[in-house]
Scaffold this motif. Structure first.
Motif, mmCIF file in Angstrom:
data_model
loop_
_atom_site.group_PDB
_atom_site.id
_atom_site.type_symbol
_atom_site.label_atom_id
_atom_site.label_comp_id
_atom_site.label_asym_id
_atom_site.label_seq_id
_atom_site.Cartn_x
_atom_site.Cartn_y
_atom_site.Cartn_z
ATOM 1 N N SER A 146 5.877 -8.952 3.251
ATOM 2 C CA SER A 146 6.791 -7.828 3.508
ATOM 3 C C SER A 146 8.006 -8.314 4.304
ATOM 4 O O SER A 146 9.142 -7.888 4.050
ATOM 5 N N GLN A 203 16.018 3.818 5.461
ATOM 6 C CA GLN A 203 15.548 3.286 4.168
ATOM 7 C C GLN A 203 16.281 2.002 3.762
ATOM 8 O O GLN A 203 15.846 1.305 2.847
ATOM 9 N N SER A 248 12.513 -1.275 -1.124
ATOM 10 C CA SER A 248 11.273 -0.858 -1.774
ATOM 11 C C SER A 248 10.279 -2.011 -1.690
ATOM 12 O O SER A 248 10.589 -3.138 -2.082
ATOM 13 N N TYR A 249 9.085 -1.730 -1.165
ATOM 14 C CA TYR A 249 8.093 -2.788 -0.952
ATOM 15 C C TYR A 249 7.187 -2.939 -2.164
ATOM 16 O O TYR A 249 6.690 -1.955 -2.704
ATOM 17 N N HIS A 250 7.009 -4.178 -2.597
ATOM 18 C CA HIS A 250 6.089 -4.464 -3.704
ATOM 19 C C HIS A 250 4.960 -5.336 -3.182
ATOM 20 O O HIS A 250 5.199 -6.513 -2.886
ATOM 21 N N SER A 251 3.776 -4.765 -3.085
ATOM 22 C CA SER A 251 2.654 -5.565 -2.595
ATOM 23 C C SER A 251 2.241 -6.586 -3.658
ATOM 24 O O SER A 251 2.029 -6.241 -4.816
ATOM 25 N N THR A 270 8.320 3.186 6.379
ATOM 26 C CA THR A 270 7.238 3.697 5.527
ATOM 27 C C THR A 270 7.494 3.287 4.085
ATOM 28 O O THR A 270 8.624 3.333 3.613
ATOM 29 N N ASP A 271 6.420 2.891 3.414
ATOM 30 C CA ASP A 271 6.508 2.551 1.998
ATOM 31 C C ASP A 271 6.634 3.861 1.215
ATOM 32 O O ASP A 271 5.703 4.678 1.227
ATOM 33 N N ALA A 272 7.772 4.039 0.533
ATOM 34 C CA ALA A 272 8.022 5.309 -0.155
ATOM 35 C C ALA A 272 6.959 5.576 -1.215
ATOM 36 O O ALA A 272 6.620 6.730 -1.505
ATOM 37 N N LYS A 273 6.383 4.533 -1.810
ATOM 38 C CA LYS A 273 5.405 4.697 -2.907
ATOM 39 C C LYS A 273 4.049 5.202 -2.391
ATOM 40 O O LYS A 273 3.407 6.026 -3.004
ATOM 41 N N THR A 274 3.623 4.653 -1.235
ATOM 42 C CA THR A 274 2.272 4.993 -0.752
ATOM 43 C C THR A 274 2.294 5.975 0.414
ATOM 44 O O THR A 274 1.263 6.551 0.754
ATOM 45 N N GLY A 275 3.456 6.125 1.048
ATOM 46 C CA GLY A 275 3.533 6.978 2.229
ATOM 47 C C GLY A 275 2.920 6.310 3.454
ATOM 48 O O GLY A 275 2.828 6.902 4.524
#
Ligand SMILES: Cc1cc2nc3c(=O)[nH]c(=O)nc-3n(C[C@H](O)[C@H](O)[C@H](O)COP(=O)(O)OP(=O)(O)OC[C@H]3O[C@@H](n4cnc5c(N)ncnc54)[C@H](O)[C@@H]3O)c2cc1C
Length: 463
Positions: A353, A319, A378-381, A339-344
């Motif tokens: 990214s 992570q 943490s990824y923010h699209s 893996t994006d923790a928000k969307t899985g």
């Protein structure tokens, strides 16, 4: 709308003046000679952002940072297709890494990475090695031909600057030949351009080529009938832009078809040769130009590393973006499998990214140096953006989606803002505005590499 190019030119003049002032006010900084050795592999989006973040935190002076890349420039891939489609000069989408390094006290070594010795803490290069205390792996991806033997021989990838220039040279040649050909079938084959893969690069390239052929052919090649030109996108799936929102895909499909681009969905190229392609539904298309944008995978140097791998050979990271089981070694961008923790869902392989991961890895190295706990990534699209020729585009963020001319305008503003240097921003605005005012794209010179002096003189030819 008519005033737009003039407004753009005025804005460009402002940006240019600010850029000149800003560049001149930046002093050159000597690289540090002591402190931990931080080696960054790759001067792409991830690598450059890792370096930038470390410098922002003062490590340009407190650590020995070295960027290694086999190119001496950073490539702005989102606009590479415009180089291929005669719209932009290659210099507009590339930025000298040494310029960035010189202003931040960072070292740069031009070299090809061949291996990483994790236990020995060193990177193997084609012509030497580099030891490291901390490492960022950001070597990007390579074209994936999915085992198709003919594709590397008979298609053009669109990945590196050389590819953009090669396609430009090749397509200029085909159009010139077509203008001299009396044989209608041969002319049609020369003016047929096929793009394999309906992802973002394929769609943008097809739209730009169609636009180019309609405008440039009509104006510069009076002997040619623009209606003879064909651009065909061949896509295996039942939709375009598989990684994007369905609404964008639908808009793009409508727009492409309105422009005259043929989109063959649920179709696979089963045979590709130098003068035709055959597809899974039995069609044969005569063409001399096939571009391959069907996918990417990790380059062999990454795929062969003794570590855990994710999809396409990328490296599994924790992570914190740290390579599993390797303290102080981070992988970012297309090289990182996370893996994006928000969307899985897996974090997508995109410039945005890579940039976010690069910054996060740089920050975590800074924390690790001083013994602070690492922060999870943490990824923010920021959304999706797509250009469809010279006057249309789509930009989408969350529930908001803007298409047509406003979408095109938004695409250009977003991409201009992200271009690395002021020189590139200025030159790009000038190219776009001029192309718009003149109703055609401007960069139509064929740029072939100069022949070797020995070839010219014939001095070393034994026969
Ligand atoms: C044509 C095209 C269009 C794209 N358009 C978009 C878009 O519109 N929006 C978007 O978000 N994303 C887009 N992408 C995807 C985006 O470019 C990548 O996801 C992003 O560049 C990944 O960043 P990175 O830092 O991992 O790798 P890169 O930016 O590819 O950088 C890798 C660097 O490593 C260097 N390198 C590679 N191998 C070696 C080696 N063995 N030794 C030394 N150096 C090496 C390369 O020269 C390069 O500088 C596009 C990609 C392509 C190819």
């Amino acid at each position: 709308v008519k005033r737009l190019p003039w407004l753009a030119l005025a804005a460009a003049a402002g940006v240019g003046l600010y850029g000149v002032w800003h560049t001149r006010s930046q002093a050159l900084v000597r690289p540090a000679t002591s402190g931990p050795r931080i080696v960054i592999l790759g001067a792409g989006f991830g690598g450059m952002m890792a370096a930038r973040e470390l410098c922002r935190r003062g490590y340009g002076q407190k650590a020995r940072i070295l960027i290694v890349d086999h190119h001496n420039y950073h490539l702005f891939t989102p606009m590479l297709y415009q180089v291929a489609a005669w719209g932009l000069d290659p210099y507009n989408v590339s930025y000298a890494v040494r310029e960035f390094a010189g202003h931040h006290g960072i070292g740069f070594r031009r070299g090809a990475v061949t291996d990483i010795d994790f236990d020995g803490h060193k990177v193997q290069l084609q012509d030497g090695e580099e030891p490291y205390d901390y490492l960022v792996i950001a070597l990007g991806s390579t074209t994936n031909y999915f085992g198709d033997q003919a594709a590397p021989k008979h298609t053009f990838p669109i990945k590196w600057l050389e590819d953009g220039v090669a396609i430009r040279n090749w397509t200029i040649d085909r159009v010139e030949q077509a203008s001299q050909t009396a044989d209608a079938a041969q002319r049609q084959a020369l003016l047929t351009f096929v793009v394999i893969g309906g992802g973002a690069t394929g769609v943008e390239t097809a739209a730009a080529l169609m636009d180019l052929l309609c405008h440039v052919l009509a104006r510069d090649y009076p002997s040619l009938d623009p209606s003879e030109a064909r651009v065909v996108v061949v896509e295996m799936l039942d939709r375009l832009l598989g990684a994007m929102d369905q609404r964008i895909a639908d808009m793009a499909l409508d727009q492409l078809r309105a422009m005259g681009v043929e989109v063959w969905l649920k179709t696979k190229a089963t045979e590709i040769t130098g003068d035709h392609i055959t597809t899974s539904d039995g069609r044969t298309l005569r063409t001399h130009t096939v571009m391959w944008t069907a996918g990417v995978r990790a380059p062999d140097v990454i795929g062969n590393l003794a570590t855990e791998h994710g999809k396409g050979g990328s490296i599994k990271v924790d992570q914190y973006l740290q390579v599993v089981g390797r303290r102080g070694v981070f992988a970012v961008g297309d090289n990182a499998s996370i893996t994006d923790a928000k969307t899985g869902q897996p974090v997508p392989l995109l410039a945005q990214s890579a940039m976010q991961e690069g910054s996060a890895a740089g920050a975590n190295i800074a924390r690790q140096i001083v013994g602070e706990p690492l922060e999870p990534f943490s990824y923010h699209s920021l959304g999706d953006a797509l250009a469809l020729g010279r006057t249309s585009g789509v930009i989408a963020s969350g529930p908001i989606i803007i298409g047509g001319f406003p979408g095109w305008l938004a695409w250009r503003v977003v991409h201009l803002a992200r271009l690395t240097s002021y020189r590139d921003k200025l030159a790009t605005v000038l190219d776009w505005s001029w192309g718009y005012l003149r109703a055609l794209d401007t960069t139509r010179l064929q740029m072939q590499p100069a022949p070797e002096p020995a070839t010219v003189a014939g001095a070393y030819h034994s026969d």
